[in-house]
Each structure stands twice: as C-alpha cells, then as structure tokens.
Scaffold this active site. Structure first.
Site, PDB file in Angstrom:
ATOM      1  N   GLU A 290       0.257  -1.014   7.073  1.00  0.00           N
ATOM      2  CA  GLU A 290       0.121  -0.784   5.737  1.00  0.00           C
ATOM      3  C   GLU A 290       0.343  -2.415   5.190  1.00  0.00           C
ATOM      4  OE1 GLU A 290       3.543   1.073   3.497  1.00  0.00           O
ATOM      5  OE2 GLU A 290       3.451   2.342   5.252  1.00  0.00           O
TER       6      GLU A 290
ATOM      7  N   CYS B 130       2.662   5.083   6.862  1.00  0.00           N
ATOM      8  CA  CYS B 130       3.333   5.159   8.305  1.00  0.00           C
ATOM      9  C   CYS B 130       2.516   6.316   9.351  1.00  0.00           C
ATOM     10  CB  CYS B 130       4.768   5.877   8.092  1.00  0.00           C
ATOM     11  SG  CYS B 130       5.706   4.848   7.017  1.00  0.00           S
TER      12      CYS B 130
ATOM     13  N   HIS C   9       8.575  10.221  13.625  1.00  0.00           N
ATOM     14  CA  HIS C   9       8.594   9.256  12.799  1.00  0.00           C
ATOM     15  C   HIS C   9       9.915   8.979  12.220  1.00  0.00           C
ATOM     16  CE1 HIS C   9       7.875   6.124   9.583  1.00  0.00           C
ATOM     17  NE2 HIS C   9       8.034   7.231   8.781  1.00  0.00           N
TER      18      HIS C   9
END
Lengths: 414, 80
Positions: free
Chosen positions: A81, A113, A245
């Site tokens: 990103e 993400c 994550h």
C-alpha cells in the site's frame, strides 16, 4: 501436487526505535502500554524505500539460485500500500535490480495489509494451475510508513509507535521446503468498511477502533469459513501454531482470546497458556519491526518458523486482515528442514544489527521524510545524514535509494 | 433490563482494567478517560457481546464511548 514457499527472507531496515520511549515522549497512556505488546519499530532511513527494501529482502534468495533456476521465475508480484506511482509497478524496479529474466510478468497488488496474502495466493494458483510446470513466482511484500510531522492528533495516537518499515520476499514454487500450503484450505471474509485507509499519498486516515473491531469480526468469520471447507478443522487441535497479521502484538492476543472463548469456551488461564505455546513464537519479529502492513502476516510466519519447535512436521494457521476490508484464514505445514533452511538467513541477527536511534535522531528523520513526498520529480538523497545507521548497510552489499531524476528512481549497491 | 446490562459492562470493565473498581466506574465517563486503551475497548465490546450471547457484528458498537452508551446500543440491537 505440492506448492508453497521454497525460499524466504526479510529486510527490515538499518535503524530502529524503542517505542516505549516514544510513547512516553508523546504522552501516551503507558500504564497499560504493556498489553499492546510493542517493543521496537524499524524507522525508514532516507536511503531506504519500499523498492530497496524489497530488493534487499530478495537478493540473498536469488543469489543462491543457479542461472537456470533464476530463468524459471515467471512472475514478480509486489504486494503493497506504499506504491510510488499510480501506473508503474515497483516490481519493475525490483526485477531490474535483481537482474531477472525478461520473459516475466511484472505486477503490483493491493488491499491494505491483505496485499501480501493476495499476492501469495495468486502465486500459488499459478503453480497449481500447471500452465507452466516447474516455474516459480517471486512475491515481494513491502510497505513503509514515513512520519513527517508531529501534530496534535499524534498526542493520543498509537499509530506512530505501531507502524514500521520492511519487506518480506518469498519464492513460490512446487518445491515448498519452507512452507507447504494446504491446498484449498482457505476461508475468506470481506465487506466494505471505512476503517483505516490512505486516501491521499503519504498519510494514514481512519478510525483505529473500528479497524480493531473489524479485524476481530474477520478473524472469527474467516475461520468459520475455513471450517466449512476443511472437514473436522478445530481451532486448537488442527494447528500447532498460529501466525496472524500483527498490527501490534496486543491485537493478535485479543483476537486469539476471543476465538478461544468463542470456539472452545476456554477459561482465562487456559487461553493464556495456549497463547504462550501456539501464538507467541509468531510475535518475536513483528514486535521489533512494527506493522509492515502487506508484509506483516508473512513476517509473523517467518517468526513462527524460526522460533517454534518443529521436531515433527506441524501445521501453522495463518490469518491475514487488510482494512477496507478483506481477510483470509489459511494454513500449511512446517518441518524441521523448513526451520533449518530459514535459519540460514539468520533473521534475528539482521534485526539485532539495526542501529538504535536516539529520539533526536528520530525526529531529525521527519524533515528529510518531508522531502520524499509521493510525486516528487527530482531529489538527491544525502546518505551521510545518518552516518551511524548508514554504517550498518555500507559494505554489506545492500541496495540504497540515491536519487529521483524526472520521476525515475535511481539506486546503487553499497 | 438496562440495569443488568450496565452491571455486566461495569463488571467486564473492572475485569479488563484491574486498577478500576466497580465503585470508581462512572457510567458517563468515556472509556478512554477511565484509562482503557484501544485493545481494552475492543475487549470490553467482545466480552460483553459474548456474555449476552448476542451475535451482532462487533463493528456496530464502535460509536459507544461510555457504559451508558454501550448499554443503550446493546438494547437497541437486541430489540432488532
């Protein structure tokens, strides 16, 4: 057929900061800082960008391949990103500086993400499809967050201590010695939500509380979908380890706690013991690098492989969440050989080798970061500004970002 | 009904932040002012919904900043 990660490496910069010190300076409430499980973060130096980080992560992997093996790389995917252009993909620069074969697809993928998992799954499907047997895909997850001003909003915000900088490179093939993916074992969950985003270049916006809650909703529902697709899958007995994550460690701990209550009706002590056994090995690197967005889920996987106990082959459950939002729960097998091979890269040493910045040095990076805005046409990078950090890359065969000339980025090996 | 939900939220808040006690929790003070960080606030919503067996997406509770606001929102969702 088998598919997964053949080789893996990380590059998480040359300088880091103690975030507990930072939290104190920013007057954050540190009474309960400990349960956020944050330790350090990588701070990007002016001579580092998402491209140089990606190249530095991938270079040792490529160096170990024969020319014939290198020529079998059919695709380079950057997952990010932190793109540097709306049209041109960072994969083109990375492909160039790695000297790869020109008969190769070069692309970039995003969804906050989740991008790393999106690129990873695309690479896997290319291998499974067998349209080009024996070929490989290089997936580079790379993200960066350059702080350039301190304003009022940062006084109470945990965004600053939690965001990091770095890249994870993975070679995906039909020889998955590092991580053999469970084919078809995927649970997805996504919907439109305005949690966190980058609506303008170089700036994060959004609602952190909403993002946390959305992560939790997704973690539960992506796993429920995984269970529908994988007969008999159980949140505890199916996975010896879990790698999620990790925007910050406390988020993962919270999600795991909620899942343990929802799926297993587990009591607090049991949850804590399970967290220490199955989840903690995944946090070691993420806690020291900060959130590297698209690369974080796989940084957590690398941490699990390095720090787990793999006396026998074990299954790792992975969860990826990207704001906006898209998420996925999937899994794979790690063996003793996986660990042995990944440990050759000595990732802990790489993290230990970063220069620890003083708070003054850290604030000094803000001025130079301000010059590196998205869309900069011409810029010369002064790599002598942070000599102590620079001495951690000089002479080590690393690629550094040196110049932007009519929008074209220029790098050199040092 | 609200009284029971308020009692549950206060109990959960004290469980999450041991420095608080049931007597020290103010129903209209924001969770932030009572020392709850972002993960504590998320945990409060999770734990409360779980203990009420309320299967509603957690993101629908993001606007609640105080015990009273959270209780009102829960009652609203329960009645739906």
């Amino acid at each position: 057929m088998k598919a997964g990660i053949e080789a893996m490496n990380i590059y998480c910069g040359s300088a880091a900061l103690n975030v507990v010190e930072l939290a104190k300076v920013r007057n954050l409430n540190i009474d309960r800082f400990e349960n956020l499980l944050m330790v350090e973060k990588t701070v990007p130096m002016p001579y580092e960008d998402p491209i140089s980080n990606g190249v530095n992560a991938a270079k040792p992997i490529i160096d170990k391949l024969s020319q014939e093996e290198r020529d079998r790389i059919d695709m380079v995917i950057t997952c990010t990103e932190s793109g540097i252009d709306f049209g041109k993909s960072m994969s083109t620069y990375i492909h160039h500086y790695l000297g790869l074969n020109r008969n190769c697809r070069l692309i970039e993928i995003k969804n906050a993400c989740y991008s790393g998992t999106a690129g990873f799954q695309m690479a896997l499907n290319f291998i499974y499809a067998q349209v080009s047997p024996g070929r490989k895909v290089l997936v580079i997850c790379t993200d960066i967050s350059r702080m350039s001003l301190v304003d009022g909003s940062m006084e109470a915000s945990f965004a600053e201590p939690s965001t990091g900088s770095g890249a994870v490179a993975m070679l995906i093939s039909d020889y998955p010695v590092i991580f053999q993916v469970d084919k078809g074992a995927n649970g997805y969950y996504g919907y439109e939500v305005m949690d966190t985003c980058r609506p303008v270049p170089d700036q994060e916006a959004g609602d952190a509380d909403l993002s946390l809650l959305s992560y939790l909703d997704c973690c539960e529902n992506a796993f429920r979908e995984y269970q529908k697709r994988v007969e008999g899958a159980d949140y505890v007995s199916t996975f010896e380890y879990l790698a999620f994550h990790t925007p910050f460690g406390g988020m993962v701990k919270g999600a795991h706690r909620s899942n343990m209550r929802k799926f297993k009706r587990a009591a607090t002590e049991q949850i804590e013991a399970d967290f220490n056994r199955r989840v903690k090995p995944s946090l070691a690197y993420c806690q020291r690098v900060g959130n590297i967005m698209g690369a974080t889920a796989h940084l957590a996987l690398a941490s699990t492989i390095d720090n787990g106990d793999f006396d026998k082959p074990k299954r790792v459950g992975l969860f990826s969440y990207g704001s906006g939002c898209s998420s996925e729960f999937y899994s794979g097998i790690v063996t003793a050989q996986s660990q042995e091979k990944l440990r050759e890269s000595n990732l802990t040493k790489h993290l230990n080798d970063r220069y620890m910045l003083s708070m003054d040095e850290y604030h000094h990076t803000f001025e130079t970061n301000g010059e590196q805005k998205f869309g900069t046409r011409d810029l010369k990078i002064d790599s002598s500004q942070f000599p102590r950090a620079f001495s951690h890359v000089e002479g080590k065969g690393r690629l550094i970002f040196t110049e932007i000339k009519n929008y074209h980025r220029i790098y050199k090996w040092v | 009904m609200k009284e029971q939900i308020v009692k549950l939220i206060v109990g959960n808040l004290v469980e999450i932040i041991p420095e608080l006690s049931e007597g020290s929790v103010s129903l209209d003070e924001t969770f932030v002012d009572m020392g709850a960080n972002s993960i504590d606030r998320a945990e409060l919503i999770m734990l409360t919904l779980e203990r009420l067996d309320l299967e509603v997406s957690r993101i629908e509770f993001v606007s609640a900043q105080t015990v009273n606001e959270l209780a009102d929102l829960i009652i609203q969702k329960q009645q739906r």
